[in-house]
Design a protein around this motif. Structure first.
Motif, short mmCIF file in Angstrom:
data_model
loop_
_atom_site.label_atom_id
_atom_site.label_comp_id
_atom_site.label_asym_id
_atom_site.label_seq_id
_atom_site.Cartn_x
_atom_site.Cartn_y
_atom_site.Cartn_z
N SER A 1 0.83 -1.21 0.00
CA SER A 1 0.00 0.00 0.00
C SER A 1 0.87 1.26 0.00
O SER A 1 0.51 2.28 -0.61
CB SER A 1 -0.93 0.01 1.22
N ASP A 2 2.03 1.19 0.67
CA ASP A 2 2.95 2.34 0.68
C ASP A 2 3.60 2.53 -0.70
O ASP A 2 3.79 3.67 -1.15
CB ASP A 2 4.03 2.14 1.75
N ILE A 3 3.95 1.42 -1.33
CA ILE A 3 4.51 1.49 -2.70
C ILE A 3 3.49 2.13 -3.64
O ILE A 3 3.83 3.02 -4.43
CB ILE A 3 4.88 0.07 -3.20
N GLN A 4 2.26 1.71 -3.53
CA GLN A 4 1.21 2.25 -4.41
C GLN A 4 0.95 3.73 -4.11
O GLN A 4 0.73 4.52 -5.02
CB GLN A 4 -0.07 1.44 -4.24
N ILE B 1 12.93 -0.83 -3.75
CA ILE B 1 11.78 0.06 -3.59
C ILE B 1 11.55 0.88 -4.86
O ILE B 1 10.42 1.00 -5.35
CB ILE B 1 11.94 0.96 -2.36
N LEU B 2 12.62 1.44 -5.41
CA LEU B 2 12.48 2.27 -6.62
C LEU B 2 11.96 1.44 -7.79
O LEU B 2 11.11 1.90 -8.57
CB LEU B 2 13.82 2.91 -6.98
N ASN B 3 12.45 0.22 -7.93
CA ASN B 3 11.96 -0.65 -9.00
C ASN B 3 10.49 -1.03 -8.79
O ASN B 3 9.70 -1.05 -9.74
CB ASN B 3 12.82 -1.91 -9.11
N ASP B 4 10.11 -1.30 -7.54
CA ASP B 4 8.72 -1.65 -7.23
C ASP B 4 7.79 -0.46 -7.51
O ASP B 4 6.70 -0.63 -8.08
CB ASP B 4 8.57 -2.09 -5.77
N VAL B 5 8.23 0.73 -7.09
CA VAL B 5 7.43 1.94 -7.34
C VAL B 5 7.30 2.18 -8.84
O VAL B 5 6.21 2.52 -9.34
CB VAL B 5 8.05 3.17 -6.63
N ASN B 6 8.37 1.98 -9.57
CA ASN B 6 8.36 2.18 -11.02
C ASN B 6 7.36 1.23 -11.69
O ASN B 6 6.61 1.63 -12.61
CB ASN B 6 9.76 1.95 -11.60
N GLN B 7 7.32 0.00 -11.22
CA GLN B 7 6.37 -0.98 -11.75
C GLN B 7 4.93 -0.53 -11.49
O GLN B 7 4.07 -0.63 -12.36
CB GLN B 7 6.62 -2.35 -11.11
N ARG B 8 4.67 -0.02 -10.29
CA ARG B 8 3.31 0.46 -9.94
C ARG B 8 2.92 1.67 -10.80
O ARG B 8 1.77 1.81 -11.20
CB ARG B 8 3.24 0.84 -8.46
N ILE B 9 3.88 2.55 -11.06
CA ILE B 9 3.60 3.71 -11.92
C ILE B 9 3.16 3.25 -13.31
O ILE B 9 2.18 3.76 -13.86
CB ILE B 9 4.85 4.63 -12.02
N LYS B 10 3.87 2.28 -13.84
CA LYS B 10 3.52 1.76 -15.17
C LYS B 10 2.13 1.12 -15.15
O LYS B 10 1.35 1.29 -16.11
CB LYS B 10 4.57 0.74 -15.62
N GLU B 11 1.82 0.39 -14.08
CA GLU B 11 0.51 -0.24 -13.98
C GLU B 11 -0.60 0.81 -13.88
O GLU B 11 -1.66 0.67 -14.50
CB GLU B 11 0.47 -1.15 -12.75
N GLN B 12 -0.34 1.87 -13.10
CA GLN B 12 -1.34 2.92 -12.93
C GLN B 12 -1.61 3.65 -14.26
O GLN B 12 -2.74 4.00 -14.57
CB GLN B 12 -0.90 3.92 -11.85
N LYS B 13 -0.55 3.85 -15.03
CA LYS B 13 -0.71 4.57 -16.29
C LYS B 13 -1.44 3.71 -17.33
O LYS B 13 -2.00 4.24 -18.29
CB LYS B 13 0.66 5.01 -16.81
N ASN B 14 -1.37 2.39 -17.16
CA ASN B 14 -2.01 1.49 -18.12
C ASN B 14 -3.47 1.20 -17.76
O ASN B 14 -4.20 0.55 -18.53
CB ASN B 14 -1.25 0.15 -18.19
#
Length: 246
Positions: A6-9, A232-245
């Motif tokens: 939830s913090d990553i998201q 953490i940075l890689n996990d956050v980056n993955q969530r950003i890509k998911e949110q944009k899609n």
């Protein structure tokens, strides 16, 4: 050390929503690439305090020791490479999710990973210059203990030594960016060194800490993620890509 998804998201959402995100990094970002902390006990330096070698006094009066210390540091940086967290930050800059990086680190790993807008608050090992007049020289000349080709004085790395001022322009630029930011992410620093430990309180927007250890001091963080900066940075980056899609 598990970071809540939830913090990553939450951080991913803030980055996407932010108009001006600034990153501030310290030694913890470099140590994950295998660069030892400046203050760590390393072989040769168990008998000599690095805090006494990295000084103007040592440069001027104990140059052999000074040169040996910085030669080891430079060679260590050259042997390693930036971890993937650095590449994430460079990618964010190119996609305009990140405005600037301010760093205490002297290894130039942010630039080597592709970040352009970087403020090096403590200088850079590879920015070699001569002691007397500040003439630029190569890293190889320093490692080979060559004198300055223009004035004959000894060479030094372009780092801020104890007893020297921070580079004024870099400091002012970083401070200006942080004051204007709506999201400041502090990564891998204990915030022990003055004046950079004042930077979190200069931010008017959200402040996020990514660090392996707890921070001593009266700081307010809107979000704290304890763990590996790279992961953490890689996990956050993955969530950003998911949110944009979505």
């Amino acid at each position: 050390m598990m970071v809540q998804d939830s913090d990553i998201q939450q951080l991913a959402r803030w980055i996407v929503q932010s108009k001006k995100t600034v990153i501030f990094t310290g030694a913890g970002m470099s140590t994950e690439s295998g660069i030892p902390d400046f203050r760590s006990d390393q072989g040769l330096w168990k008998k000599t305090d690095p805090m006494e070698v990295a000084t103007v006094e040592a440069m001027n009066h104990r140059y052999d020791l000074f040169h040996e210390f910085y030669s080891i540091r430079i060679k260590n940086v050259q042997k390693k490479k930036p971890h993937t967290g650095y590449s994430v930050l460079a990618e964010w800059e190119k996609k305009e999710n990140l405005t600037a990086v301010a760093t205490q680190n002297v290894d130039r790993y942010h630039r080597k990973a592709g970040s352009d807008n970087v403020y090096e608050l403590h200088g850079a090992l590879e920015a070699v210059r001569c002691i007397r007049a500040g003439h630029s020289a190569s890293v190889e000349d320093f490692l080979n203990k060559q004198p300055c080709s223009q004035c004959g004085s000894s060479l030094r790395p372009g780092v801020v030594l104890f007893g020297e001022m921070l580079p004024q322009q870099s400091w002012e630029n970083a401070l200006n960016q942080i004051q204007q930011s709506d999201l400041l992410m502090i990564i891998g620093t204990s915030l022990q060194v003055h004046p950079v430990n004042m930077l979190p309180s200069m931010a008017k927007g959200k402040v996020v800490l990514i660090n392996r250890d707890d921070i001593q001091g009266s700081y307010h963080f809107d979000l704290i993620l304890k763990g590996s900066a790279e992961k953490i940075l890689n996990d956050v980056n993955q969530r950003i890509k998911e949110q944009k899609n979505q």
